[in-house]
Design a protein around this motif. Structure first.
Motif, short mmCIF file in Angstrom:
data_model
loop_
_atom_site.label_atom_id
_atom_site.label_comp_id
_atom_site.label_asym_id
_atom_site.label_seq_id
_atom_site.Cartn_x
_atom_site.Cartn_y
_atom_site.Cartn_z
N ALA A 101 28.58 6.13 -13.28
CA ALA A 101 28.10 7.22 -13.50
C ALA A 101 26.46 7.33 -13.03
CB ALA A 101 27.99 7.84 -14.79
N ALA A 102 25.81 6.17 -13.40
CA ALA A 102 24.52 5.84 -13.14
C ALA A 102 24.31 5.60 -11.63
CB ALA A 102 23.75 4.83 -14.08
N ALA A 103 25.23 4.78 -11.21
CA ALA A 103 24.95 4.39 -9.67
C ALA A 103 25.03 5.45 -8.74
CB ALA A 103 25.81 3.11 -9.60
N ARG A 104 25.95 6.52 -9.01
CA ARG A 104 26.26 7.50 -8.31
C ARG A 104 25.11 8.41 -8.17
NH1 ARG A 104 30.90 10.93 -7.90
NH2 ARG A 104 30.57 12.89 -7.21
N TRP A 105 24.12 8.55 -8.79
CA TRP A 105 22.79 9.19 -8.88
C TRP A 105 21.86 8.34 -7.84
CZ3 TRP A 105 23.45 14.21 -9.20
CH2 TRP A 105 24.52 14.78 -10.03
N THR A 119 34.73 8.33 -3.68
CA THR A 119 35.17 7.40 -4.96
C THR A 119 34.17 6.14 -5.16
OG1 THR A 119 37.37 8.39 -4.85
CG2 THR A 119 37.25 6.43 -6.12
N LEU A 120 33.86 5.77 -6.27
CA LEU A 120 32.83 4.73 -6.37
C LEU A 120 33.62 3.71 -7.19
CD1 LEU A 120 29.67 6.62 -6.70
CD2 LEU A 120 30.43 6.27 -4.92
N ASP A 121 33.17 2.41 -6.74
CA ASP A 121 33.29 1.21 -7.72
C ASP A 121 32.16 0.51 -7.58
OD1 ASP A 121 34.36 -0.20 -9.53
OD2 ASP A 121 36.29 -0.69 -8.39
N GLN A 135 21.02 -6.65 -9.68
CA GLN A 135 21.25 -5.51 -8.60
C GLN A 135 22.90 -5.44 -8.68
OE1 GLN A 135 19.37 -7.10 -5.28
NE2 GLN A 135 18.17 -5.27 -5.22
N LEU A 136 23.09 -4.24 -8.23
CA LEU A 136 24.70 -4.03 -8.28
C LEU A 136 25.03 -3.64 -6.57
CD1 LEU A 136 25.13 -1.17 -10.90
CD2 LEU A 136 26.16 -3.42 -10.82
N PHE A 137 26.42 -4.00 -6.45
CA PHE A 137 26.80 -3.60 -5.09
C PHE A 137 27.79 -2.31 -5.51
CE2 PHE A 137 27.05 -8.06 -3.78
CZ PHE A 137 26.29 -7.73 -2.33
N VAL A 138 27.51 -1.08 -4.77
CA VAL A 138 28.27 0.01 -5.14
C VAL A 138 29.06 0.33 -3.63
CG1 VAL A 138 28.06 2.57 -5.62
CG2 VAL A 138 26.28 0.85 -6.50
N VAL A 139 30.49 0.35 -3.80
CA VAL A 139 31.17 0.76 -2.84
C VAL A 139 31.59 2.30 -2.83
CG1 VAL A 139 33.55 0.42 -1.80
CG2 VAL A 139 32.33 -1.39 -2.80
N ALA A 140 31.02 2.99 -1.90
CA ALA A 140 31.46 4.40 -2.03
C ALA A 140 32.43 4.84 -0.55
CB ALA A 140 29.96 5.08 -1.50
#
Length: 350
Positions: A101-105, A119-121, A135-140
């Motif tokens: 949810a935080a990465a979404r923003w 859709t995110l992971d 750090q994060l990898f965010v797959v969108a």
């Protein structure tokens, strides 16, 4: 990645089917996970089937999947690179269950599609490696792409359970190769080189640290195999004195530095500045053909130990004799991104 609406079904079938569709054909790899943890890993069946050009896309995909007549207890659908973005952001200071949810923003200004259509992971860069600022990898991923794969699999009597990406698949493959050389804890890079795609990943300890998509340079294989030598009588410049048997090496082809090599060097330099405690031990090259020659050229240009990951040496179900047939070689290239997906470990978060 496991999406909420992809429900696993209990099954005694231990076979794993990895699939991808690039709009022109469906490529597949059928394997049995855990059958052999050492090289070469066994593949039961692999190949590609063309979509019927007379049909609209969706019925053509359904027809092709049904024609394959494959059965597996686990089905992995590999997204195409244009169907998702993989972004790197600072890890927000929230509990793990709130990371998505935080990465979404955090990525709302970075994605090409509206957030409601994605859709995110997420997964941590480098896994649990300690870092002052993690750090994060965010797959969108496009939600429609995920849903369509589930729909097509269902039409063929297959239950799609996992959606994967090229980056994590390549990580799996280079981890297997590094482990076979006793380098599992060292940082190693891998380059997947295909006609329309080039992907670089850096991993250590089985975790993904870095990834970058690059532009393919078709001249690289030609240079490595000596195919850029042009006959003097065909393309010799003015002033070139021709003698029988002499060849002319085009200055444009020979002297211009490869853009791919330049960008690889930039990525290596960035890695060395960012992770000085993890110097690169190897660069592995995954290519359907000319892998040894291109790896040798890259090693000379980059000054980094570079080895080809020959698919026939990694997997026992790939017969090198078959690859002398151009059609079969093209099928192998279509399957290259799936080889790492076939090695997926259930314990991984992505």
């Amino acid at each position: 990645m496991k999406w909420p609406w992809l429900k696993g079904r209990g099954s005694r079938n231990k076979l794993r089917l990895s699939l991808r569709c690039n709009g022109r054909q469906i490529a597949y790899v059928l394997s049995e996970p855990g059958l052999n943890q050492n090289l070469p890993c066994p593949l039961l069946r692999w190949g590609a089937i063309a979509l019927d050009p007379e049909l609209a896309f969706e019925p053509a995909v359904d027809q092709a999947l049904q024609a394959l007549n494959l059965n597996a207890g686990e089905v992995i659908g590999l997204l195409e690179p244009e169907e998702y973005q993989i972004l790197k952001v600072d890890t927000p200071n929230v509990p793990n269950e709130e990371l998505k949810a935080a990465a979404r923003w955090q990525i709302k200004e970075l994605v090409e599609k509206h957030l409601d259509d994605l859709t995110l992971d997420v997964m941590h860069v480098g896994g649990d490696v300690p870092r002052v600022q993690r750090q994060l990898f965010v797959v969108a991923a496009r939600s429609t792409a995920v849903e369509l794969r589930s729909k097509h699999c269902a039409a063929a009597g297959l239950a799609l359970q996992v959606v994967d990406t090229w980056e994590t698949a390549l990580r799996n493959l280079q981890t297997l190769k590094a482990r076979s050389e006793g380098l599992q804890e060292r940082a190693c890079a891998a380059l997947l080189m295909m006609e329309n795609h080039c992907l670089l990943t850096i991993s250590a300890g089985g975790e993904l640290f870095y990834t970058r998509r690059l532009d393919h340079d078709p001249r690289l294989a030609a240079r490595a195999t000596g195919q850029l030598v042009v006959k003097a009588q065909q393309e010799a410049p003015l002033g070139f004195e021709y003698t029988p048997g002499a060849d002319y090496l085009s200055p444009q082809d020979d002297s211009e530095e490869s853009v791919l090599i330049i960008e690889l060097q930039r990525s290596i330099d960035l890695w060395e500045r960012s992770w000085p405690e993890l110097p690169l031990a190897r660069l592995y090259l995954l290519s359907a053909e000319h892998g040894e020659a291109v790896a040798a050229l890259m090693q000379r240009e980059l000054g980094l130990r570079t080895l080809a990951m020959g698919p026939a040496q990694l997997f026992s179900g790939i017969d090198e004799a078959e690859l002398s047939e151009p059609a079969r070689l093209r099928e192998l290239e279509a399957c290259l991104p799936l080889l790492g997906a076939a090695l997926r470990q259930e314990s991984r978060a992505l």
